[in-house]
Design a protein around this motif. Structure first.
Motif, PDB file in Angstrom:
ATOM      1  N   THR A  51      -2.569  22.538 -55.443  1.00  0.00           N
ATOM      2  CA  THR A  51      -2.905  21.800 -54.224  1.00  0.00           C
ATOM      3  C   THR A  51      -1.685  21.615 -53.336  1.00  0.00           C
ATOM      4  OG1 THR A  51      -2.703  19.672 -55.356  1.00  0.00           O
ATOM      5  CG2 THR A  51      -4.914  20.624 -55.180  1.00  0.00           C
ATOM      6  N   ASN A  52      -0.511  21.410 -53.929  1.00  0.00           N
ATOM      7  CA  ASN A  52       0.724  21.308 -53.134  1.00  0.00           C
ATOM      8  C   ASN A  52       1.027  22.627 -52.425  1.00  0.00           C
ATOM      9  OD1 ASN A  52       1.146  18.633 -53.772  1.00  0.00           O
ATOM     10  ND2 ASN A  52       2.578  19.064 -55.442  1.00  0.00           N
ATOM     11  N   ALA A  53       0.841  23.738 -53.138  1.00  0.00           N
ATOM     12  CA  ALA A  53       1.084  25.055 -52.528  1.00  0.00           C
ATOM     13  C   ALA A  53       0.099  25.310 -51.390  1.00  0.00           C
ATOM     14  CB  ALA A  53       0.980  26.151 -53.583  1.00  0.00           C
ATOM     15  N   ARG A  65       1.158  23.229 -48.407  1.00  0.00           N
ATOM     16  CA  ARG A  65       2.313  23.836 -47.724  1.00  0.00           C
ATOM     17  C   ARG A  65       1.867  25.040 -46.894  1.00  0.00           C
ATOM     18  NH1 ARG A  65       4.856  22.793 -52.541  1.00  0.00           N
ATOM     19  NH2 ARG A  65       4.662  24.954 -53.223  1.00  0.00           N
ATOM     20  N   PHE A  66       0.998  25.886 -47.475  1.00  0.00           N
ATOM     21  CA  PHE A  66       0.488  27.048 -46.752  1.00  0.00           C
ATOM     22  C   PHE A  66      -0.252  26.598 -45.489  1.00  0.00           C
ATOM     23  CE2 PHE A  66      -3.086  29.834 -45.776  1.00  0.00           C
ATOM     24  CZ  PHE A  66      -2.397  31.000 -45.460  1.00  0.00           C
ATOM     25  N   HIS A  67      -1.096  25.585 -45.628  1.00  0.00           N
ATOM     26  CA  HIS A  67      -1.857  25.055 -44.489  1.00  0.00           C
ATOM     27  C   HIS A  67      -0.920  24.550 -43.398  1.00  0.00           C
ATOM     28  CE1 HIS A  67      -3.621  21.544 -42.401  1.00  0.00           C
ATOM     29  NE2 HIS A  67      -4.613  22.393 -42.215  1.00  0.00           N
ATOM     30  N   GLN A  68       0.099  23.789 -43.797  1.00  0.00           N
ATOM     31  CA  GLN A  68       1.047  23.249 -42.816  1.00  0.00           C
ATOM     32  C   GLN A  68       1.765  24.365 -42.057  1.00  0.00           C
ATOM     33  OE1 GLN A  68       1.269  20.072 -41.961  1.00  0.00           O
ATOM     34  NE2 GLN A  68      -0.280  19.577 -43.490  1.00  0.00           N
ATOM     35  N   ILE A  69       2.140  25.429 -42.769  1.00  0.00           N
ATOM     36  CA  ILE A  69       2.840  26.548 -42.133  1.00  0.00           C
ATOM     37  C   ILE A  69       1.872  27.352 -41.264  1.00  0.00           C
ATOM     38  CG2 ILE A  69       4.017  28.747 -42.577  1.00  0.00           C
ATOM     39  CD1 ILE A  69       5.193  27.359 -45.124  1.00  0.00           C
ATOM     40  N   PRO A  95      -6.935  20.794 -31.661  1.00  0.00           N
ATOM     41  CA  PRO A  95      -6.634  22.058 -30.979  1.00  0.00           C
ATOM     42  C   PRO A  95      -6.162  23.187 -31.898  1.00  0.00           C
ATOM     43  CG  PRO A  95      -5.850  20.246 -29.657  1.00  0.00           C
ATOM     44  CD  PRO A  95      -6.340  19.652 -30.959  1.00  0.00           C
ATOM     45  N   GLN A  96      -5.346  22.897 -32.895  1.00  0.00           N
ATOM     46  CA  GLN A  96      -4.832  23.983 -33.739  1.00  0.00           C
ATOM     47  C   GLN A  96      -5.912  24.615 -34.626  1.00  0.00           C
ATOM     48  OE1 GLN A  96      -3.972  20.735 -34.145  1.00  0.00           O
ATOM     49  NE2 GLN A  96      -3.307  20.292 -36.228  1.00  0.00           N
ATOM     50  N   TYR A  97      -7.070  23.944 -34.745  1.00  0.00           N
ATOM     51  CA  TYR A  97      -8.151  24.482 -35.568  1.00  0.00           C
ATOM     52  C   TYR A  97      -9.286  25.080 -34.743  1.00  0.00           C
ATOM     53  CZ  TYR A  97      -5.779  21.636 -39.036  1.00  0.00           C
ATOM     54  OH  TYR A  97      -4.832  21.074 -39.849  1.00  0.00           O
TER      55      TYR A  97
END
Length: 196
Positions: A11-13, A16-20, A163-165
């Motif tokens: 879930t952390n990975a 992080r992927f989602h944030q990037i 907006p980003q989605y």
């Protein structure tokens, strides 16, 4: 215990992927990737149906790749279009949402359809006359379908989605539309009846 640690790492990975992926730095690439992928999935689903009913003997990989490339051009259009709309109309009032929907339907939808057919004509090495013929025969059908799907979908998009989605949301709704686009694009003309 090990399962819990593995779950937490996973879930952390993903976080992080989602944030990037949805950060301003990579959002264009994420939006294009989503558009390409779902355009290809939509065409693959349509081809599966066509094979099931006997219209298509085998999966046409070239067709799917071309639909994916059209997703790239359309992904670019949507990415910058939504940014431009949000820049011009940053609020989320009902009035602003209606204005965005009308602009989207009257400006972006025809442009989007034209970009789609132009991209496909280039990929298929069609002449200008063939492109004009296809637009005359098929663009209005797609534009009418746009009016049945997108006003409500864009109402939700412009009112509730961050907006980003927006392109991600647009593409999840568009999967069904991509199937229909593939069907319209590759629909065979009925054979003329022999009256002899």
């Amino acid at each position: 215990m090990a399962l819990r640690v593995l779950w937490r790492r996973m879930t952390n990975a993903m976080d992080r992927f989602h944030q990037i992926a949805f950060s301003p730095k990579y959002l264009l690439f994420t939006n294009i990737g989503i558009s390409v992928g779902l355009s290809m999935v939509g065409d693959t689903m349509e081809q599966s149906y066509e094979r099931l009913i006997g219209e298509l003997p085998d999966w046409n990989r070239t067709r799917t790749i071309r639909m994916g490339i059209s997703g790239l051009t359309v992904g670019l259009v949507c990415h910058y279009w939504y940014q431009h709309l949000d820049y011009l109309f940053p609020k989320r009032t009902y009035k602003v949402v209606v204005v965005k929907i009308l602009l989207d339907q009257f400006i972006c939808s025809p442009f989007y359809i034209a970009v789609f057919f132009l991209t496909m004509a280039i990929l298929e090495d069609n002449t200008w006359e063939e492109l004009e013929q296809e637009i005359r025969e098929k663009a209005l059908v797609l534009y009418a379908a746009e009016w049945t799907v997108w006003p409500l979908a864009q109402f939700i998009n412009f009112l509730l989605i961050k907006p980003q989605y927006r392109v991600f949301y647009d593409n999840t709704i568009s999967l069904g539309y991509d199937i229909y686009t593939s069907q319209v694009k590759y629909r065979k003309k009925p054979e003329p009846k022999d009256n002899s």
